[in-house]
Scaffold this motif. Structure first.
Motif, PDB file in Angstrom:
ATOM      1  N   ALA A  74     -25.075  23.424-105.912  1.00  0.00           N
ATOM      2  CA  ALA A  74     -24.351  24.317-107.624  1.00  0.00           C
ATOM      3  C   ALA A  74     -23.185  24.730-106.872  1.00  0.00           C
ATOM      4  O   ALA A  74     -22.398  24.504-105.935  1.00  0.00           O
ATOM      5  N   GLY A  75     -22.258  23.904-108.705  1.00  0.00           N
ATOM      6  CA  GLY A  75     -21.176  23.630-108.389  1.00  0.00           C
ATOM      7  C   GLY A  75     -20.862  21.837-108.341  1.00  0.00           C
ATOM      8  O   GLY A  75     -19.882  21.639-106.779  1.00  0.00           O
ATOM      9  N   GLY A  76     -21.701  20.971-108.647  1.00  0.00           N
ATOM     10  CA  GLY A  76     -21.795  19.909-107.597  1.00  0.00           C
ATOM     11  C   GLY A  76     -20.752  18.731-108.314  1.00  0.00           C
ATOM     12  O   GLY A  76     -21.086  17.394-107.515  1.00  0.00           O
ATOM     13  N   HIS A  77     -20.086  18.939-108.643  1.00  0.00           N
ATOM     14  CA  HIS A  77     -18.691  18.565-109.720  1.00  0.00           C
ATOM     15  C   HIS A  77     -17.431  18.891-108.531  1.00  0.00           C
ATOM     16  O   HIS A  77     -16.561  18.288-108.625  1.00  0.00           O
ATOM     17  N   GLY A  78     -17.090  19.586-108.053  1.00  0.00           N
ATOM     18  CA  GLY A  78     -16.197  20.084-107.207  1.00  0.00           C
ATOM     19  C   GLY A  78     -15.499  19.406-105.820  1.00  0.00           C
ATOM     20  O   GLY A  78     -16.734  18.990-105.220  1.00  0.00           O
ATOM     21  N   LYS A  79     -14.622  19.391-105.777  1.00  0.00           N
ATOM     22  CA  LYS A  79     -13.740  18.692-104.968  1.00  0.00           C
ATOM     23  C   LYS A  79     -15.310  18.906-103.532  1.00  0.00           C
ATOM     24  O   LYS A  79     -15.158  17.809-102.562  1.00  0.00           O
ATOM     25  N   ILE A  80     -15.605  19.780-102.647  1.00  0.00           N
ATOM     26  CA  ILE A  80     -16.087  20.656-101.489  1.00  0.00           C
ATOM     27  C   ILE A  80     -17.522  19.861-101.831  1.00  0.00           C
ATOM     28  O   ILE A  80     -17.890  18.721-100.614  1.00  0.00           O
ATOM     29  N   ALA A  81     -17.661  19.608-102.603  1.00  0.00           N
ATOM     30  CA  ALA A  81     -20.191  19.210-103.232  1.00  0.00           C
ATOM     31  C   ALA A  81     -19.304  17.301-103.322  1.00  0.00           C
ATOM     32  O   ALA A  81     -20.552  17.206-102.264  1.00  0.00           O
ATOM     33  N   GLN A  82     -18.605  17.532-104.064  1.00  0.00           N
ATOM     34  CA  GLN A  82     -18.868  15.626-103.550  1.00  0.00           C
ATOM     35  C   GLN A  82     -18.413  15.135-102.545  1.00  0.00           C
ATOM     36  O   GLN A  82     -19.167  14.819-101.967  1.00  0.00           O
ATOM     37  N   LEU A  83     -17.764  15.552-101.665  1.00  0.00           N
ATOM     38  CA  LEU A  83     -17.586  15.939 -99.767  1.00  0.00           C
ATOM     39  C   LEU A  83     -18.508  15.611 -99.424  1.00  0.00           C
ATOM     40  O   LEU A  83     -19.440  14.840 -98.672  1.00  0.00           O
TER      41      LEU A  83
ATOM     42  N   ASP B  72     -21.058  14.135-118.177  1.00  0.00           N
ATOM     43  CA  ASP B  72     -20.228  13.049-118.054  1.00  0.00           C
ATOM     44  C   ASP B  72     -20.328  13.725-116.613  1.00  0.00           C
ATOM     45  O   ASP B  72     -19.686  12.083-116.173  1.00  0.00           O
ATOM     46  N   HIS B  73     -20.651  14.048-116.186  1.00  0.00           N
ATOM     47  CA  HIS B  73     -20.626  13.834-114.262  1.00  0.00           C
ATOM     48  C   HIS B  73     -21.259  13.319-113.425  1.00  0.00           C
ATOM     49  O   HIS B  73     -21.137  13.360-112.236  1.00  0.00           O
TER      50      HIS B  73
ATOM     51  N   GLU C 145     -23.576  10.490-108.587  1.00  0.00           N
ATOM     52  CA  GLU C 145     -23.682   9.197-108.345  1.00  0.00           C
ATOM     53  C   GLU C 145     -22.681   8.315-107.129  1.00  0.00           C
ATOM     54  O   GLU C 145     -23.098   7.598-106.793  1.00  0.00           O
ATOM     55  N   ALA C 146     -22.414   8.715-107.615  1.00  0.00           N
ATOM     56  CA  ALA C 146     -21.178   7.208-106.970  1.00  0.00           C
ATOM     57  C   ALA C 146     -20.741   8.091-105.883  1.00  0.00           C
ATOM     58  O   ALA C 146     -20.491   7.390-104.288  1.00  0.00           O
ATOM     59  N   ALA C 147     -21.139   9.541-105.182  1.00  0.00           N
ATOM     60  CA  ALA C 147     -20.850  10.129-104.497  1.00  0.00           C
ATOM     61  C   ALA C 147     -22.512   9.740-103.510  1.00  0.00           C
ATOM     62  O   ALA C 147     -22.356  11.165-101.871  1.00  0.00           O
ATOM     63  N   GLY C 148     -23.119   9.767-104.036  1.00  0.00           N
ATOM     64  CA  GLY C 148     -24.968   8.924-102.945  1.00  0.00           C
ATOM     65  C   GLY C 148     -25.699  10.796-103.714  1.00  0.00           C
ATOM     66  O   GLY C 148     -26.702  10.840-102.880  1.00  0.00           O
ATOM     67  N   ALA C 149     -25.012  11.202-104.922  1.00  0.00           N
ATOM     68  CA  ALA C 149     -25.933  11.885-104.880  1.00  0.00           C
ATOM     69  C   ALA C 149     -27.307  11.652-106.565  1.00  0.00           C
ATOM     70  O   ALA C 149     -26.047  11.221-106.923  1.00  0.00           O
ATOM     71  N   ARG C 150     -27.836  12.623-106.427  1.00  0.00           N
ATOM     72  CA  ARG C 150     -28.470  12.741-108.124  1.00  0.00           C
ATOM     73  C   ARG C 150     -27.998  14.447-108.721  1.00  0.00           C
ATOM     74  O   ARG C 150     -27.272  15.195-107.722  1.00  0.00           O
ATOM     75  N   ALA C 151     -27.741  13.769-110.548  1.00  0.00           N
ATOM     76  CA  ALA C 151     -27.319  15.377-110.873  1.00  0.00           C
ATOM     77  C   ALA C 151     -28.383  15.982-111.545  1.00  0.00           C
ATOM     78  O   ALA C 151     -28.950  15.205-112.070  1.00  0.00           O
TER      79      ALA C 151
END
Length: 224
Positions: A6-15, A35-36, A41-47
């Motif tokens: 949860a909060g998948g676009h946050g800085k910690i989350a993307q790391l 839009d996020h 996807e660039a961080a290797g995750a699904r949204a």
């Protein structure tokens, strides 16, 4: 492992998403802004596009079906008002816990804040003056932590110090209470990933700042 954040676009989350993806796991980030999706996807995750403030337990639990772990890394943000500290930082964490229980997810990691129980009750109420928003934030985190500690699943509550964007060092100081200090967001992400993947720090709450102990070793010292 499928890990929903949860909060998948946050800085910690993307790391965290990048770390999990690089380790061969399946991170899924919950975001409210479609839009996020490309950033995740660039961080290797699904949204998973879902607004935690506008959904319900049953809907969220349906998206958690089959997940191995959930992480609460969401927050109202520094520019949000006092009200959203309660609706996101507290109520969002509780909603994720309710949904995890309903979906049968056994592992929950909550990113909280250092010394959050030190809030001033007299200043942590709504409506709040501008200089009292931090007190509401600390209250929200403290109350979310207290709710999660009552749960039957395997929870971990990480209370990091002041967050920085410096490169991670891979070494920390942890304890039930530690002196105020800084910690890179990358190291907080590593604490989350290591706790989940190594199954450590289960049913424990701890504070964390930069230090000299390797993260895996530090987590192994925390008493269950």
């Amino acid at each position: 492992m499928r890990i929903v954040i949860a909060g998948g676009h946050g800085k910690i989350a993307q790391l965290l998403e990048r770390q999990l993806s690089d380790a061969g796991h399946d991170p899924v980030g919950i975001v409210r802004n479609p839009d996020h999706t490309k950033d995740l996807e660039a961080a290797g995750a699904r949204a998973l596009v879902l607004d935690l403030e506008k959904t319900d337990v049953d809907t969220l639990a349906g998206h958690l079906d089959g997940a191995d772990a959930v992480v609460f890394a969401a927050g109202g943000g520094g520019s949000s008002g006092a009200e959203r500290k309660l609706t996101i930082d507290r109520d969002g964490a509780v909603l994720l816990a309710d949904a995890a229980e309903k979906a049968g997810v056994s592992r929950y990691v909550l990113i909280s804040a250092i010394h959050t129980d030190d809030f001033d009750p007299a200043r942590a109420t709504l409506p709040a003056a501008d200089d009292d928003v931090m007190q509401v934030y600390l209250r929200a985190k403290s109350e979310a932590d207290a709710d999660v500690r009552k749960r039957a699943f395997d929870w971990t509550i990480i209370r990091p110090g002041t967050l920085t964007d410096e490169a991670g060092t891979g070494t920390v100081t942890v304890g039930t209470r530690v002196d105020s200090g800084e910690i890179p967001r990358a190291d907080v992400a590593s604490l989350v990933a290591t706790a989940i993947l190594e199954g450590t720090a289960v049913r424990t709450q701890f504070e964390a700042v930069s230090g000299e102990i390797p993260i895996s070793d530090a987590l192994a010292t925390i008493k269950y």
